[in-house]
Motif scaffolding. Sequence first.
Motif, PDB file in Angstrom:
ATOM      1  N   ALA A  93      20.972  -6.704  39.913  1.00 30.42           N
ATOM      2  CA  ALA A  93      21.618  -7.297  40.392  1.00 30.42           C
ATOM      3  C   ALA A  93      22.885  -8.079  39.430  1.00 30.42           C
ATOM      4  N   ASP A  94      24.153  -7.441  39.617  1.00 30.48           N
ATOM      5  CA  ASP A  94      24.666  -7.870  38.695  1.00 30.48           C
ATOM      6  C   ASP A  94      25.226  -9.507  38.775  1.00 30.48           C
ATOM      7  N   TYR A  95      25.180 -10.355  40.312  1.00 26.66           N
ATOM      8  CA  TYR A  95      24.897 -11.390  40.302  1.00 26.66           C
ATOM      9  C   TYR A  95      24.044 -12.185  41.437  1.00 26.66           C
ATOM     10  N   TYR A  96      23.494 -13.222  41.466  1.00 27.19           N
ATOM     11  CA  TYR A  96      22.474 -13.417  41.862  1.00 27.19           C
ATOM     12  C   TYR A  96      22.309 -15.148  42.884  1.00 27.19           C
ATOM     13  N   ALA A  97      22.248 -15.034  44.396  1.00 25.35           N
ATOM     14  CA  ALA A  97      22.366 -16.313  44.862  1.00 25.35           C
ATOM     15  C   ALA A  97      20.743 -16.863  45.726  1.00 25.35           C
ATOM     16  N   PHE A  98      19.777 -17.544  45.033  1.00 29.37           N
ATOM     17  CA  PHE A  98      18.938 -18.300  44.852  1.00 29.37           C
ATOM     18  C   PHE A  98      19.365 -19.681  46.469  1.00 29.37           C
ATOM     19  N   VAL A  99      18.510 -19.059  47.440  1.00 33.56           N
ATOM     20  CA  VAL A  99      18.303 -19.908  48.510  1.00 33.56           C
ATOM     21  C   VAL A  99      17.147 -20.421  48.692  1.00 33.56           C
ATOM     22  N   ILE A 100      17.620 -22.073  49.229  1.00 30.33           N
ATOM     23  CA  ILE A 100      16.388 -23.091  49.354  1.00 30.33           C
ATOM     24  C   ILE A 100      17.361 -23.570  50.956  1.00 30.33           C
ATOM     25  N   SER A 101      16.105 -24.066  51.652  1.00 36.60           N
ATOM     26  CA  SER A 101      16.307 -24.680  52.175  1.00 36.60           C
ATOM     27  C   SER A 101      16.079 -26.430  52.366  1.00 36.60           C
ATOM     28  N   ALA A 102      16.781 -26.680  53.152  1.00 36.64           N
ATOM     29  CA  ALA A 102      17.070 -28.665  53.207  1.00 36.64           C
ATOM     30  C   ALA A 102      15.801 -29.264  53.724  1.00 36.64           C
ATOM     31  N   ALA A 103      14.777 -28.214  54.546  1.00 35.88           N
ATOM     32  CA  ALA A 103      14.234 -29.091  55.479  1.00 35.88           C
ATOM     33  C   ALA A 103      12.815 -28.659  54.385  1.00 35.88           C
ATOM     34  N   GLU A 104      12.287 -27.632  53.660  1.00 37.50           N
ATOM     35  CA  GLU A 104      11.664 -27.880  52.408  1.00 37.50           C
ATOM     36  C   GLU A 104      11.858 -29.349  51.985  1.00 37.50           C
ATOM     37  N   GLY A 112      12.364 -24.645  39.018  1.00 39.16           N
ATOM     38  CA  GLY A 112      11.849 -23.152  39.475  1.00 39.16           C
ATOM     39  C   GLY A 112      12.851 -21.855  39.253  1.00 39.16           C
ATOM     40  N   PRO A 113      12.173 -21.016  38.293  1.00 43.61           N
ATOM     41  CA  PRO A 113      13.049 -20.280  37.689  1.00 43.61           C
ATOM     42  C   PRO A 113      13.905 -20.064  38.681  1.00 43.61           C
ATOM     43  N   GLY A 114      13.658 -19.767  39.520  1.00 41.32           N
ATOM     44  CA  GLY A 114      15.161 -19.024  40.462  1.00 41.32           C
ATOM     45  C   GLY A 114      16.485 -20.241  40.987  1.00 41.32           C
ATOM     46  N   VAL A 115      15.999 -21.042  40.667  1.00 40.89           N
ATOM     47  CA  VAL A 115      16.847 -22.751  41.192  1.00 40.89           C
ATOM     48  C   VAL A 115      17.510 -22.278  39.919  1.00 40.89           C
ATOM     49  N   VAL A 116      16.603 -23.035  38.478  1.00 40.61           N
ATOM     50  CA  VAL A 116      17.868 -23.173  37.553  1.00 40.61           C
ATOM     51  C   VAL A 116      18.232 -21.908  37.435  1.00 40.61           C
ATOM     52  N   ASP A 117      18.157 -20.965  37.681  1.00 41.21           N
ATOM     53  CA  ASP A 117      18.950 -19.335  36.226  1.00 41.21           C
ATOM     54  C   ASP A 117      19.882 -19.093  38.001  1.00 41.21           C
ATOM     55  N   ALA A 118      19.244 -18.686  38.744  1.00 43.40           N
ATOM     56  CA  ALA A 118      20.744 -18.502  39.659  1.00 43.40           C
ATOM     57  C   ALA A 118      22.097 -18.390  39.453  1.00 43.40           C
ATOM     58  N   ASP A 119      23.074 -17.676  38.994  1.00 34.64           N
ATOM     59  CA  ASP A 119      24.446 -17.913  39.285  1.00 34.64           C
ATOM     60  C   ASP A 119      24.677 -18.643  40.951  1.00 34.64           C
ATOM     61  N   LEU A 120      24.321 -18.242  41.834  1.00 36.35           N
ATOM     62  CA  LEU A 120      25.365 -19.503  42.987  1.00 36.35           C
ATOM     63  C   LEU A 120      23.070 -19.732  43.558  1.00 36.35           C
ATOM     64  N   LEU A 121      22.961 -21.369  43.864  1.00 37.73           N
ATOM     65  CA  LEU A 121      22.789 -21.918  44.571  1.00 37.73           C
ATOM     66  C   LEU A 121      22.751 -22.254  45.835  1.00 37.73           C
ATOM     67  N   ALA A 143      20.397 -30.724  42.396  1.00 44.26           N
ATOM     68  CA  ALA A 143      20.934 -29.492  41.545  1.00 44.26           C
ATOM     69  C   ALA A 143      21.509 -29.580  39.633  1.00 44.26           C
ATOM     70  N   ASP A 144      23.031 -30.370  40.032  1.00 44.54           N
ATOM     71  CA  ASP A 144      23.592 -30.542  39.161  1.00 44.54           C
ATOM     72  C   ASP A 144      22.960 -30.572  37.856  1.00 44.54           C
ATOM     73  N   ARG A 145      21.798 -31.746  37.957  1.00 43.45           N
ATOM     74  CA  ARG A 145      21.209 -31.899  36.460  1.00 43.45           C
ATOM     75  C   ARG A 145      20.584 -30.756  35.977  1.00 43.45           C
ATOM     76  N   VAL A 146      19.516 -30.049  37.312  1.00 44.68           N
ATOM     77  CA  VAL A 146      18.839 -28.716  36.101  1.00 44.68           C
ATOM     78  C   VAL A 146      19.668 -27.671  35.842  1.00 44.68           C
ATOM     79  N   ARG A 147      21.301 -27.619  36.583  1.00 43.98           N
ATOM     80  CA  ARG A 147      21.914 -25.776  36.013  1.00 43.98           C
ATOM     81  C   ARG A 147      22.872 -26.060  35.772  1.00 43.98           C
ATOM     82  N   GLY A 204      25.002 -23.346  36.667  1.00 43.35           N
ATOM     83  CA  GLY A 204      25.820 -23.140  37.446  1.00 43.35           C
ATOM     84  C   GLY A 204      26.587 -23.809  38.936  1.00 43.35           C
ATOM     85  N   PRO A 205      27.244 -22.859  40.714  1.00 46.36           N
ATOM     86  CA  PRO A 205      27.637 -23.736  41.119  1.00 46.36           C
ATOM     87  C   PRO A 205      26.307 -23.813  42.569  1.00 46.36           C
ATOM     88  N   THR A 206      26.834 -25.235  42.780  1.00 44.77           N
ATOM     89  CA  THR A 206      25.599 -25.257  44.435  1.00 44.77           C
ATOM     90  C   THR A 206      26.210 -24.833  45.250  1.00 44.77           C
TER      91      THR A 206
END
Length: 207
Positions: free
Chosen positions: A123-134, A143-152, A174-178, A180-182
């Motif tokens: 992947a040249d670029y990756y987005a990590f998807v989480i749900s507000a319902a979680e 988590g690494p997916g949240v912190v390291d993703a190019d886009l949350l 999200a702004d505090r731990v990463r 990249g954009p959200t």
Amino acid sequence: MSPTHRDVATVGIGGPVGSGKTSLIADLVPRLREAGLDVGVIANDILTQEDADALRERFAGIVPDELVAGVETGACPHTGIREDPSMNLEQIDAFLDSHPALDVVIVESGGDNLGATFDPELADYYAFVISAAEGEDIPRKRGPGVVDADLLVINKTDLAPHVGADLDVMAADADRVREGPTVFTNCKDGDGIAQVREYLSEEVLFA
């Protein structure tokens, strides 16, 4: 010489089970097609083609059936996107054998935990998807997916009031731990999907 996976833009879409990865892709791909891009889609899962079949049906008349494929990892879903992406890379090569002018391939991970990340070769670029319902605490779990993703992508914003999740708190965390954009999305109504496409266009597709 025929093109290989190194010659096409690749975008990873990861995230836990039920976060809305497939719905995001289902909304995103038609918008990429409207922009004139030829798109291939790979859906990873352990031992099923269910997501690929659902996307193939959704994209009928939009994306050729042969450009929607399922990869069965046979193990934890992150195995095929991080530890050994060879099955996915072979599928991208297969796409390019029949469609050498392909512009982008979207690779969906199987549903996984917050630790899923993508091998840079896949992947040249990756987005990590989480749900507000979680719950609103997901970003601050770092988590690494949240912190390291190019886009949350924080999806299912319409469900936040039903689980007591404060979207402002999630945005601040999200702004505090990463770095990249959200983006906040609601795939049910299409909210935020255009913004996701804009990030992909700026960072990958038309960079």
